[in-house]
Design a protein around this motif. Sequence first.
Motif, PDB file in Angstrom:
ATOM      1  N   UNK A 115      38.920 -31.101 -54.563  1.00 35.35           N
ATOM      2  CA  UNK A 115      37.683 -31.870 -54.763  1.00 35.35           C
ATOM      3  C   UNK A 115      37.289 -31.903 -56.232  1.00 35.35           C
ATOM      4  N   UNK A 116      37.558 -30.839 -56.949  1.00 34.00           N
ATOM      5  CA  UNK A 116      37.236 -30.817 -58.386  1.00 34.00           C
ATOM      6  C   UNK A 116      38.052 -31.849 -59.160  1.00 34.00           C
ATOM      7  N   UNK A 117      39.251 -32.169 -58.658  1.00 33.68           N
ATOM      8  CA  UNK A 117      40.105 -33.151 -59.314  1.00 33.68           C
ATOM      9  C   UNK A 117      39.880 -34.568 -58.790  1.00 33.68           C
ATOM     10  N   UNK A 118      38.858 -34.742 -57.953  1.00 34.03           N
ATOM     11  CA  UNK A 118      38.500 -36.080 -57.511  1.00 34.03           C
ATOM     12  C   UNK A 118      39.167 -36.550 -56.244  1.00 34.03           C
ATOM     13  N   UNK A 119      39.807 -35.667 -55.493  1.00 34.92           N
ATOM     14  CA  UNK A 119      40.409 -36.064 -54.226  1.00 34.92           C
ATOM     15  C   UNK A 119      39.303 -36.427 -53.224  1.00 34.92           C
ATOM     16  N   UNK A 120      39.483 -37.497 -52.446  1.00 36.44           N
ATOM     17  CA  UNK A 120      38.531 -37.754 -51.357  1.00 36.44           C
ATOM     18  C   UNK A 120      38.474 -36.559 -50.415  1.00 36.44           C
ATOM     19  N   UNK A 121      37.286 -36.247 -49.937  1.00 34.94           N
ATOM     20  CA  UNK A 121      37.134 -35.065 -49.087  1.00 34.94           C
ATOM     21  C   UNK A 121      37.991 -35.150 -47.828  1.00 34.94           C
ATOM     22  N   UNK A 122      38.067 -36.328 -47.237  1.00 33.92           N
ATOM     23  CA  UNK A 122      38.856 -36.466 -46.009  1.00 33.92           C
ATOM     24  C   UNK A 122      40.328 -36.168 -46.277  1.00 33.92           C
ATOM     25  N   UNK A 123      40.816 -36.559 -47.454  1.00 33.71           N
ATOM     26  CA  UNK A 123      42.212 -36.306 -47.790  1.00 33.71           C
ATOM     27  C   UNK A 123      42.447 -34.824 -48.058  1.00 33.71           C
ATOM     28  N   UNK A 124      41.543 -34.210 -48.812  1.00 36.10           N
ATOM     29  CA  UNK A 124      41.693 -32.788 -49.125  1.00 36.10           C
ATOM     30  C   UNK A 124      41.728 -31.950 -47.852  1.00 36.10           C
ATOM     31  N   UNK A 125      40.779 -32.221 -46.930  1.00 31.61           N
ATOM     32  CA  UNK A 125      40.720 -31.450 -45.691  1.00 31.61           C
ATOM     33  C   UNK A 125      41.941 -31.734 -44.821  1.00 31.61           C
ATOM     34  N   UNK A 126      42.393 -32.994 -44.796  1.00 28.97           N
ATOM     35  CA  UNK A 126      43.555 -33.346 -43.981  1.00 28.97           C
ATOM     36  C   UNK A 126      44.814 -32.667 -44.498  1.00 28.97           C
ATOM     37  N   UNK A 127      45.002 -32.646 -45.806  1.00 37.53           N
ATOM     38  CA  UNK A 127      46.168 -31.989 -46.391  1.00 37.53           C
ATOM     39  C   UNK A 127      46.206 -30.519 -45.985  1.00 37.53           C
ATOM     40  N   UNK A 128      45.077 -29.850 -46.089  1.00 41.49           N
ATOM     41  CA  UNK A 128      45.042 -28.435 -45.755  1.00 41.49           C
ATOM     42  C   UNK A 128      45.300 -28.205 -44.266  1.00 41.49           C
ATOM     43  N   UNK A 129      44.710 -29.042 -43.396  1.00 45.36           N
ATOM     44  CA  UNK A 129      44.911 -28.883 -41.952  1.00 45.36           C
ATOM     45  C   UNK A 129      46.371 -29.114 -41.567  1.00 45.36           C
ATOM     46  N   UNK A 130      46.975 -30.161 -42.134  1.00 47.72           N
ATOM     47  CA  UNK A 130      48.367 -30.497 -41.800  1.00 47.72           C
ATOM     48  C   UNK A 130      49.325 -29.440 -42.334  1.00 47.72           C
ATOM     49  N   UNK A 131      49.124 -29.036 -43.576  1.00 45.73           N
ATOM     50  CA  UNK A 131      50.001 -28.030 -44.170  1.00 45.73           C
ATOM     51  C   UNK A 131      49.882 -26.695 -43.430  1.00 45.73           C
TER      52      UNK A 131
END
Length: 598
Positions: free
Chosen positions: A246-262
């Motif tokens: 989020x600090x680097x400007x990632x959309x929140x939905x993408x950041x959370x999705x990446x973490x959940x999938x990984x």
Amino acid sequence: MPTSTASARPIHRFILLACAATLVAFHLGLIFSGLVPNLVSRPLHLALALPWIFLFSASTGLISRVTGYVIAALGLAASLWVALNHNTLIDQYGFLEGDFQIAVAAVLLVTVLEAARRAINWPLPLVAVLALAYGLFGQHIPGEFGHSGTPIESFLGTLTIAEGGIWGSLTGVSVSVVAIFVIFGAVLNAGEAGQGFMNVAATAAGRLNGGAAKVSVVSSALFGSISGSASANVASTGAITLPAMTRLGYPKRLAAAVEAVASSGGQIMPPLMGAGAFVMVELTGIPYTSIMAAAILPALLYFIAVWVGINAYASRLDLKGMDEADRPDLKATLITTAFFLVPFSVLLWGMFAVGYTPQYAACLAILAGFLLLFTDANFGFSIKKTSLRMEAALVAAARQVAMIASIILCASIIIGVLSITGLGVKITSLILSVSGGYLWPSLFLTALACLVLGMEVPTTAAYVICVSVAGPALTQLGLEPLQAHLFVFWFALLSTITPPVCGAVFIAAGMINENWLKVAVTAMALGIGLYIIPLGMIANPDLIGLSDAPLAALLAFAQIGLGLGCISYGLIAAGSTVKKAALIGGGLVIVFIQLAFG
């Protein structure tokens, strides 16, 4: 939240640590103590787990606490009675004698059901209750799904004083293998290993486009191989990767999705794969090393597909890598890497170079990890910090062992009923009948069952139950046992990112304060490999044959990887509808070309 040892009252802290140390010492001691009767080790496994479910949990309310103490006391007494009288009970061949033994059996079943309910909520215990009801009253059901009836003394006895129910082979896996690797993971996590995972990931991927997301992928793959829990993975690695994204400007939905999938992929990542791999060893009789070899290429495909998806998002959203200041220097990376590399090296050396059993090798790795708790990344030594690390390792290990024990014991009730009543054979026949004797409709029905059962039921429990009823049907239709088991195990993961119940998504979305449904949609696109790869294993069985035919396995890996990459990029990258459809359609053809020409 459960009380931490550091903030607990002295007497409570002492009791907590004494129970934790006893549980850990018991399970480690079993590895070196020679042959211990199953009706001793397995009841003691339950007895040692009960305090962590009923007494040291986050239960609130007077009624919950009082009933917790009562059930724990009765369950402890019943477990100890079985262990102390194991010689006599063996001669009864699963037949209860007298009202007292029936009462003991009832106490044990109620204890196991309530322990599972408190640990993981209602779904799994409810299935177990329905199974018990079927076993007790199924003779009144007309037609082929009824059974001839079993005397209550024999039915309850098989489940509670013999090795056909809660003391069955699955519980044996929990006692002798899963518990050891849980302790291993807890020891690693209490030290600098977690930071080592993050540093390796940041050094390897942080500078790339979409680097923060790729750090999440790499760190979750590493951490997940020892945690075996998508939720624990999200909570641990997500605490660092989500703020960085989020600090680097990632959309929140993408950041959370990446973490959940990984984090979901961590459960399928060798060498440990959580509890599921060891349960698979017991159910199939296939050596652990063969299962690990079969699982590695599909797991790598999963993370490659996620990586491709992140690249597609990076090109759409112009996602940059991590700033150099946020990436660890080489020295810090090398030092912290040793905190997980040394124990892992000992583990792999013990299993492959010397030929020790996995649990014996894990004991050696635990010793190596324990010694590393005496220092930190700065090579400093502090008695206080060392004692806190050891306390954290003991308590975390005890909690996780108790959690898994409650799941496996409850699942064992279901497996026992299926065996006693013959219901498993009848469900297998139903699957074969509904599918018309064709493989792919049977696979669809199995995948649907895995998704439904996996809702709020842990992956291992969903896998055990589904493979018990669907596995025989799949093997009758021509699948090799390992194919069938890996297929079911992968699809048991679906519910971690698939609505309506998607545990990893809920946790990640909550940590970042984003709408969970937006996160779930993004996670399903990123995690498309979870839906495609198990089907790829069926279409091209060479993918899981690395130990037998490595060249064919690598060719299958390249073929399915190419197709999966096209599908992932087509779903996510910018472009016209025609271009997306061509990429997705072409990718599907590449993945499943074996069906047409194989």
